[in-house]
Scaffold this motif. Sequence first.
Motif, PDB file in Angstrom:
ATOM      1  N   THR A  52       0.839  -1.203   0.000  1.00  0.00           N
ATOM      2  CA  THR A  52       0.000   0.000   0.000  1.00  0.00           C
ATOM      3  C   THR A  52       0.870   1.248   0.000  1.00  0.00           C
ATOM      4  OG1 THR A  52      -0.102   0.122   2.404  1.00  0.00           O
ATOM      5  CG2 THR A  52      -1.841  -1.165   1.287  1.00  0.00           C
ATOM      6  N   THR A  53       0.248   2.362  -0.278  1.00  0.00           N
ATOM      7  CA  THR A  53       0.953   3.639  -0.293  1.00  0.00           C
ATOM      8  C   THR A  53       1.639   3.906   1.044  1.00  0.00           C
ATOM      9  OG1 THR A  53      -0.694   4.507  -1.842  1.00  0.00           O
ATOM     10  CG2 THR A  53       0.702   6.119  -0.727  1.00  0.00           C
ATOM     11  N   ALA A  54       0.911   3.755   2.127  1.00  0.00           N
ATOM     12  CA  ALA A  54       1.480   4.043   3.456  1.00  0.00           C
ATOM     13  C   ALA A  54       2.653   3.117   3.773  1.00  0.00           C
ATOM     14  CB  ALA A  54       0.397   3.919   4.525  1.00  0.00           C
ATOM     15  N   ARG A  64       4.597  10.719   2.256  1.00  0.00           N
ATOM     16  CA  ARG A  64       3.551  10.073   1.456  1.00  0.00           C
ATOM     17  C   ARG A  64       3.245  10.845   0.178  1.00  0.00           C
ATOM     18  NH1 ARG A  64      -1.757   9.585   0.699  1.00  0.00           N
ATOM     19  NH2 ARG A  64      -2.721   7.538   0.820  1.00  0.00           N
ATOM     20  N   ARG A  89      -9.538   3.990   0.473  1.00  0.00           N
ATOM     21  CA  ARG A  89      -8.787   5.173   0.880  1.00  0.00           C
ATOM     22  C   ARG A  89      -7.318   5.088   0.517  1.00  0.00           C
ATOM     23  NH1 ARG A  89     -10.175   5.560   7.019  1.00  0.00           N
ATOM     24  NH2 ARG A  89     -10.045   3.336   6.730  1.00  0.00           N
ATOM     25  N   SER A  90      -6.882   3.970   0.023  1.00  0.00           N
ATOM     26  CA  SER A  90      -5.477   3.788  -0.317  1.00  0.00           C
ATOM     27  C   SER A  90      -5.377   2.991  -1.604  1.00  0.00           C
ATOM     28  CB  SER A  90      -4.764   3.057   0.830  1.00  0.00           C
ATOM     29  OG  SER A  90      -3.378   2.995   0.579  1.00  0.00           O
ATOM     30  N   LYS A  91      -4.146   2.861  -2.080  1.00  0.00           N
ATOM     31  CA  LYS A  91      -3.888   2.068  -3.271  1.00  0.00           C
ATOM     32  C   LYS A  91      -2.834   1.029  -2.938  1.00  0.00           C
ATOM     33  CE  LYS A  91      -4.696   5.611  -6.775  1.00  0.00           C
ATOM     34  NZ  LYS A  91      -4.085   6.318  -7.917  1.00  0.00           N
ATOM     35  N   GLN A  92      -2.796  -0.005  -3.754  1.00  0.00           N
ATOM     36  CA  GLN A  92      -1.708  -0.951  -3.678  1.00  0.00           C
ATOM     37  C   GLN A  92      -1.100  -1.051  -5.069  1.00  0.00           C
ATOM     38  OE1 GLN A  92      -4.899  -4.505  -3.116  1.00  0.00           O
ATOM     39  NE2 GLN A  92      -2.828  -4.966  -2.520  1.00  0.00           N
TER      40      GLN A  92
END
Length: 139
Positions: A52-54, A64, A89-92
Motif C-alpha cells: 500500500t501507499t502508506a 507520502r 482510501r489507499s492504493k496498492q
Amino acid sequence: MEEDDFSLCVLDNARKAARAVSRHYDKLARQVGMTAGQFSVLVSIRKYEGVTTAALAKRLSMERTTLVRNVALLERKGLVASQPVRDGRSKQYRLTPKGAELLDTAVPLWRQAQADVKGHLGSDKFLRAIDTLKRLSEL
C-alpha cells in the motif's frame, strides 16, 4: 567559550554524501531512462508486490505525498499499476511487465554503482558505512 567544529556536523556530512552518492547512482540509472529514486521505488514494489501507499512510504522513508507523485509518474510511464484497496482510501501497487523488464535492465547498473562505492571505500569500510547508515536511519 568553546569553538564548535562544524566540519564534524553529521547533518552536513550526511547531506553532502547523499548528494554525491545520488549523483553517481542517477548517472547510471539515466542510461535506462529513470532516476535512482525511481529505481528504489520499483525495487520496493517488486519486492513487496501489493504494498500500500502508506507501507511503501514507510519502507522508503519518504513523505507520502512525495511518494504518490513519484508513483504517478511511474504509472504514466506504464511501469507500475495501482488498484484501490478495499477500504477505498489507499492504493496498492505492482510492477507491470514493462516495469519488470526495465528493472531487470537496470539491476546490472545498480550492481555497477554498488561495486564503484565498494571500490571507493574498500570492503570493510563499505560494510561499516552500510551499518552506520542503517543505524542513523533509526533516529
